[in-house]
Design an enzyme around this catalytic site. Structure first.
Site, PDB file in Angstrom:
ATOM      1  CB  CYS A  37      -0.271 -17.018 -13.012  1.00  0.00           C
ATOM      2  SG  CYS A  37       0.043 -17.264 -14.867  1.00  0.00           S
ATOM      3  CB  ALA A  59       2.611 -17.096 -25.208  1.00  0.00           C
ATOM      4  N   GLY A  60       5.188 -16.384 -27.260  1.00  0.00           N
ATOM      5  CA  GLY A  60       6.390 -16.501 -27.671  1.00  0.00           C
ATOM      6  C   GLY A  60       7.557 -16.970 -26.507  1.00  0.00           C
ATOM      7  CG  HIS A  61       6.798 -16.307 -22.130  1.00  0.00           C
ATOM      8  ND1 HIS A  61       7.084 -17.268 -20.847  1.00  0.00           N
ATOM      9  CD2 HIS A  61       5.848 -16.234 -22.527  1.00  0.00           C
ATOM     10  CE1 HIS A  61       5.951 -17.172 -20.493  1.00  0.00           C
ATOM     11  NE2 HIS A  61       5.230 -16.555 -21.319  1.00  0.00           N
ATOM     12  CG  ASN A  68      -1.733 -24.185 -18.011  1.00  0.00           C
ATOM     13  OD1 ASN A  68      -2.837 -24.203 -18.351  1.00  0.00           O
ATOM     14  ND2 ASN A  68      -1.232 -23.653 -17.005  1.00  0.00           N
ATOM     15  CB  THR A 106       4.526   1.712 -32.529  1.00  0.00           C
ATOM     16  OG1 THR A 106       4.052   3.042 -32.745  1.00  0.00           O
ATOM     17  CG2 THR A 106       6.088   1.398 -33.079  1.00  0.00           C
ATOM     18  N   GLY A 154       0.461 -14.811 -24.132  1.00  0.00           N
ATOM     19  CA  GLY A 154      -0.590 -15.180 -24.036  1.00  0.00           C
ATOM     20  C   GLY A 154      -1.796 -14.625 -23.085  1.00  0.00           C
ATOM     21  CB  THR A 155      -1.837 -12.467 -20.211  1.00  0.00           C
ATOM     22  OG1 THR A 155      -1.339 -13.562 -19.319  1.00  0.00           O
ATOM     23  CG2 THR A 155      -3.057 -11.895 -19.368  1.00  0.00           C
TER      24      THR A 155
HETATM   25  C1  LIG Z   1      -2.465 -22.453 -21.352  1.00  0.00           C
HETATM   26  C2  LIG Z   1      -1.754 -21.055 -21.107  1.00  0.00           C
HETATM   27  N1  LIG Z   1      -2.276 -20.017 -21.568  1.00  0.00           N
HETATM   28  C3  LIG Z   1      -1.977 -18.699 -21.154  1.00  0.00           C
HETATM   29  C4  LIG Z   1      -0.795 -18.468 -20.504  1.00  0.00           C
HETATM   30  C5  LIG Z   1      -0.610 -17.039 -20.498  1.00  0.00           C
HETATM   31  O1  LIG Z   1       0.542 -16.644 -21.049  1.00  0.00           O
HETATM   32  P1  LIG Z   1       1.480 -15.427 -20.765  1.00  0.00           P
HETATM   33  O2  LIG Z   1       2.480 -15.827 -19.954  1.00  0.00           O
HETATM   34  O3  LIG Z   1       2.490 -15.312 -22.204  1.00  0.00           O
HETATM   35  O4  LIG Z   1       0.826 -14.224 -20.525  1.00  0.00           O
HETATM   36  C6  LIG Z   1      -0.252 -19.399 -20.195  1.00  0.00           C
HETATM   37  C7  LIG Z   1       1.184 -19.175 -19.275  1.00  0.00           C
HETATM   38  O5  LIG Z   1       1.457 -19.919 -18.465  1.00  0.00           O
HETATM   39  C8  LIG Z   1      -0.604 -20.618 -20.221  1.00  0.00           C
HETATM   40  O6  LIG Z   1       0.223 -21.920 -19.914  1.00  0.00           O
END
Ligand SMILES: Cc1ncc(COP(=O)(O)O)c(C=O)c1O
Length: 388
Positions: A333, A205-207, A149, A243, A68-69
């Site tokens: 975070c 984001a995959g996780h 989130n 890659t 995601g980031t």
């Molecule tokens: C809405 C949202 N955007 C971005 C992110 C960042 O994603 P990643 O943890 O995969 O870097 C998150 C992670 O909590 C999120 O909830």
């Protein structure tokens, strides 16, 4: 253990793990022209197609990233860096994830004007305010969450995209918290927006859906003007050199397909668990308040975000953890950092209130036993943490 922090990260799906291992054992760089490389290439492109089917976009529009980031950075920085002067502004709702807020702050240090959009008392982006901001003139990029989130409030993605299209402004949507819980449709939300305007980029984001950490994607419309952040190769339309992670792509595709096929039954199941959790907490702690949208349809099905007046989040989290319950004070975070949640403050709550919240987030492995475990200890934990 009772894991109620699925919004931070959720369990790896067994079928995604198996697929990852199967493909990771194969040798071959997807950019090589020999047989091994072509095998990797085939798996990569099939995975892109499968992911595109879930996100309702075209396969070449899927740019695979590390999560995601990275996706948010590529979108917001990439769109701003390819702006046409004199456009220099970033439209930024107040309750975005830190990946977005901090990217906008970095661009502000380079001269970007940030146009904030206040959210309402439940954390929703008001479409009229957003439309006014994108139409203000001089906007290089707009960004918005599909679902928040922290407090779980769902935005009207189609209406936000329509407003950006009408103003001729490129829009990035952060669908990281939404995927697997809400319908996500890149082409549906993009509609018939003009080239380079309206919805042009969408992050996942995959996780968050049971794929490995380190996988993700940014959907980028063919007509978008987007500057790459990484240089070094022509992979992925030149938008993301390096890659490519074939095993990660394969696992992400499997997890996304499964998350999508389970979505409606799973959302209904989680909604019932969440409502029981919220009702139980509010019943035993009269001072507690549910933050975000009180309408179950207006919030993520697995999200229960509550204010516990007078009880510091850290104390509650410590007491819950001692009882074997993992929860969170907000986005991962921020965990461990004694910062009050900017999202809770954006809802109009005080700094003290923003330090007294807990997010319980339910997911694929959540059961009634998890809800029972919280309800068994929360009253006592609140009494001890608040001194009441
Ligand atoms: C809405 C949202 N955007 C971005 C992110 C960042 O994603 P990643 O943890 O995969 O870097 C998150 C992670 O909590 C999120 O909830």
């Amino acid at each position: 253990m009772h894991y109620l922090d699925h919004a931070a990260t959720t369990d790896l799906r067994p079928e995604a793990a198996e697929e990852w291992l199967r493909v990771a054992r194969l040798t071959g760089n997807a950019s090589s022209t020999h047989g091994a490389g072509q095998q990797a290439r085939r798996i990569l492109e099939e995975s892109r197609e499968r992911l595109a089917a879930v996100l309702e976009c075209d396969p070449p529009e899927v740019v695979l990233t590390s999560g995601g980031t990275e996706s948010v950075n590529l979108a917001v920085q990439g769109l701003w860096r390819s702006r046409i002067a004199p456009a220099d502004a970033v439209v930024l709702p107040d309750a975005e994830h830190h990946a977005t807020l901090d990217t906008a702050a970095a661009l502000a240090a380079e001269g970007a004007r940030v146009l904030p959009v206040p959210v309402d008392a439940v954390g929703r982006i008001p479409v009229d305010r957003f439309a006014a901001a994108v139409a203000a003139g001089g906007v290089a990029v707009a960004t918005a969450l599909v679902a928040n989130n922290e407090v779980g409030t769902v935005n009207d993605a189609a209406a936000l995209a329509h407003a950006a299209a009408g103003a001729g402004v490129p829009l990035h949507l952060d669908a990281v918290a939404a995927l697997g819980h809400l319908p996500v449709s890149f082409h549906g939300w993009r509609g018939d927006a003009p080239a380079g305007a309206g919805l042009v980029a969408l992050s996942v984001a995959g996780h968050k859906i049971g794929a490995p950490v380190g996988t993700g994607a940014l959907v980028v419309a063919r007509t978008a003007r987007l500057a790459a952040l990484l240089h070094g190769g022509a992979q992925q339309r030149g938008l993301r050199a390096g890659t490519q992670d074939v095993a990660g792509a394969a696992a992400l595709a499997v997890a996304a397909e499964r998350a999508e096929s389970d979505r409606s039954a799973e959302s209904a199941r989680l909604g019932v668990l969440r409502d029981r959790l919220v009702a139980g907490i509010l019943g035993s702690i009269p001072d507690a308040r549910l933050l975000g949208d009180g309408d179950p349809l207006g919030r993520l099905p697995g999200n229960a975000h509550l204010l516990f007046p007078g009880a510091p989040s850290e104390s509650l989290l410590f007491l819950l953890d001692r009882a074997g319950i993992s929860a969170s004070a907000g986005s991962a975070c921020q965990a461990g950092v004694a910062e009050p949640s900017h999202v809770v403050q954006a809802l109009g709550r005080s700094e003290a209130e923003a330090r007294s919240v807990i997010r319980f987030s339910l997911g694929r492995t959540s059961t009634d036993a998890d809800v029972d475990a919280v309800l068994a200890v929360i009253g006592d934990a609140y009494a001890r943490a608040s001194g009441r």
